[in-house]
Write a protein that holds these residues in place. Structure first.
Motif, PDB file in Angstrom:
ATOM      1  N   ARG A  37       0.816  -1.226   0.000  1.00  0.00           N
ATOM      2  CA  ARG A  37       0.000   0.000   0.000  1.00  0.00           C
ATOM      3  C   ARG A  37       0.846   1.272   0.000  1.00  0.00           C
ATOM      4  O   ARG A  37       0.399   2.340   0.403  1.00  0.00           O
ATOM      5  CB  ARG A  37      -0.959   0.027   1.203  1.00  0.00           C
ATOM      6  CG  ARG A  37      -1.991  -1.088   1.092  1.00  0.00           C
ATOM      7  CD  ARG A  37      -2.865  -1.211   2.312  1.00  0.00           C
ATOM      8  NE  ARG A  37      -3.788  -2.312   2.127  1.00  0.00           N
ATOM      9  CZ  ARG A  37      -5.023  -2.195   1.628  1.00  0.00           C
ATOM     10  NH1 ARG A  37      -5.486  -1.009   1.298  1.00  0.00           N
ATOM     11  NH2 ARG A  37      -5.773  -3.241   1.463  1.00  0.00           N
ATOM     12  N   GLU A  38       2.084   1.153  -0.424  1.00  0.00           N
ATOM     13  CA  GLU A  38       2.991   2.308  -0.460  1.00  0.00           C
ATOM     14  C   GLU A  38       3.626   2.510  -1.833  1.00  0.00           C
ATOM     15  O   GLU A  38       4.564   3.292  -1.970  1.00  0.00           O
ATOM     16  CB  GLU A  38       4.109   2.122   0.577  1.00  0.00           C
ATOM     17  CG  GLU A  38       3.612   2.147   2.004  1.00  0.00           C
ATOM     18  CD  GLU A  38       4.730   1.934   3.004  1.00  0.00           C
ATOM     19  OE1 GLU A  38       5.809   1.453   2.588  1.00  0.00           O
ATOM     20  OE2 GLU A  38       4.526   2.238   4.185  1.00  0.00           O
ATOM     21  N   GLY A  39       3.164   1.733  -2.818  1.00  0.00           N
ATOM     22  CA  GLY A  39       3.697   1.917  -4.168  1.00  0.00           C
ATOM     23  C   GLY A  39       5.046   1.278  -4.414  1.00  0.00           C
ATOM     24  O   GLY A  39       5.752   1.648  -5.354  1.00  0.00           O
ATOM     25  N   HIS A  55       1.323   8.863 -12.046  1.00  0.00           N
ATOM     26  CA  HIS A  55       2.041   7.744 -11.420  1.00  0.00           C
ATOM     27  C   HIS A  55       2.837   8.212 -10.202  1.00  0.00           C
ATOM     28  O   HIS A  55       3.662   9.113 -10.298  1.00  0.00           O
ATOM     29  CB  HIS A  55       3.003   7.103 -12.428  1.00  0.00           C
ATOM     30  CG  HIS A  55       2.318   6.394 -13.540  1.00  0.00           C
ATOM     31  ND1 HIS A  55       1.712   5.176 -13.390  1.00  0.00           N
ATOM     32  CD2 HIS A  55       2.126   6.746 -14.838  1.00  0.00           C
ATOM     33  CE1 HIS A  55       1.196   4.790 -14.546  1.00  0.00           C
ATOM     34  NE2 HIS A  55       1.405   5.736 -15.438  1.00  0.00           N
ATOM     35  N   ARG A  56       2.596   7.571  -9.055  1.00  0.00           N
ATOM     36  CA  ARG A  56       3.301   7.962  -7.827  1.00  0.00           C
ATOM     37  C   ARG A  56       4.010   6.786  -7.167  1.00  0.00           C
ATOM     38  O   ARG A  56       4.456   6.895  -6.025  1.00  0.00           O
ATOM     39  CB  ARG A  56       2.307   8.577  -6.835  1.00  0.00           C
ATOM     40  CG  ARG A  56       1.661   9.844  -7.386  1.00  0.00           C
ATOM     41  CD  ARG A  56       0.837  10.547  -6.352  1.00  0.00           C
ATOM     42  NE  ARG A  56       0.203  11.730  -6.897  1.00  0.00           N
ATOM     43  CZ  ARG A  56      -0.527  12.574  -6.172  1.00  0.00           C
ATOM     44  NH1 ARG A  56      -0.723  12.340  -4.890  1.00  0.00           N
ATOM     45  NH2 ARG A  56      -1.064  13.624  -6.744  1.00  0.00           N
ATOM     46  N   ASP A  57       4.092   5.662  -7.882  1.00  0.00           N
ATOM     47  CA  ASP A  57       4.741   4.468  -7.324  1.00  0.00           C
ATOM     48  C   ASP A  57       6.239   4.490  -7.611  1.00  0.00           C
ATOM     49  O   ASP A  57       6.739   5.361  -8.312  1.00  0.00           O
ATOM     50  CB  ASP A  57       4.138   3.224  -7.986  1.00  0.00           C
ATOM     51  CG  ASP A  57       4.456   3.213  -9.472  1.00  0.00           C
ATOM     52  OD1 ASP A  57       5.445   2.569  -9.862  1.00  0.00           O
ATOM     53  OD2 ASP A  57       3.735   3.882 -10.234  1.00  0.00           O
ATOM     54  N   SER A  58       6.944   3.496  -7.060  1.00  0.00           N
ATOM     55  CA  SER A  58       8.364   3.347  -7.380  1.00  0.00           C
ATOM     56  C   SER A  58       8.610   1.972  -8.008  1.00  0.00           C
ATOM     57  O   SER A  58       9.667   1.388  -7.836  1.00  0.00           O
ATOM     58  CB  SER A  58       9.214   3.540  -6.128  1.00  0.00           C
ATOM     59  OG  SER A  58       8.729   2.759  -5.063  1.00  0.00           O
ATOM     60  N   CYS A  74      -2.663   1.736  -5.315  1.00  0.00           N
ATOM     61  CA  CYS A  74      -2.554   2.095  -3.893  1.00  0.00           C
ATOM     62  C   CYS A  74      -2.065   3.529  -3.707  1.00  0.00           C
ATOM     63  O   CYS A  74      -2.383   4.159  -2.700  1.00  0.00           O
ATOM     64  CB  CYS A  74      -1.652   1.121  -3.137  1.00  0.00           C
ATOM     65  SG  CYS A  74       0.064   1.088  -3.691  1.00  0.00           S
ATOM     66  N   VAL A  75      -1.268   4.028  -4.654  1.00  0.00           N
ATOM     67  CA  VAL A  75      -0.721   5.379  -4.485  1.00  0.00           C
ATOM     68  C   VAL A  75      -0.942   6.297  -5.695  1.00  0.00           C
ATOM     69  O   VAL A  75      -1.021   7.515  -5.530  1.00  0.00           O
ATOM     70  CB  VAL A  75       0.800   5.356  -4.176  1.00  0.00           C
ATOM     71  CG1 VAL A  75       1.059   4.765  -2.810  1.00  0.00           C
ATOM     72  CG2 VAL A  75       1.570   4.612  -5.252  1.00  0.00           C
TER      73      VAL A  75
END
Ligand code: FES
Length: 87
Positions: A37-39, A55-58, A74-75
């Protein structure tokens, strides 16, 4: 806020600024898979049918972000008024 239409379940939901797409989808009782849940893990990767993704994931590479065939719900958020997802 922005709208997310779920192509498989036929629902359209509104995602408020303080909520995630994942949380909003779960609140409707739609089955999803998620872990971090944190990308960072990639578990919640979801196919994008249409719309502009913020897009905010890694997880995704720059090339994958540009293609935007999928997103981490999730992010990541919508950069357009409406997103359509394969959910
Ligand atoms: Fe891990 Fe979304 S749950 S990237």
């Amino acid at each position: 806020p922005f709208e997310v239409s779920l192509a498989v379940s036929g629902l359209t939901i509104t995602v408020d600024p303080g909520s995630s797409i994942l949380a909003a989808v779960e609140a409707q009782g739609v089955a999803t898979v998620a872990s971090c849940r944190e990308g960072t893990c990639g578990t919640c990767e979801t196919e994008v049918v249409s719309g502009e993704v913020d897009h905010r994931d890694s997880v995704l590479s720059p090339a994958e972000r540009a293609e935007s065939e999928s997103m981490m719900i999730c992010v990541s958020r919508s950069a357009s008024a409406r997103l359509v997802l394969e959910l």
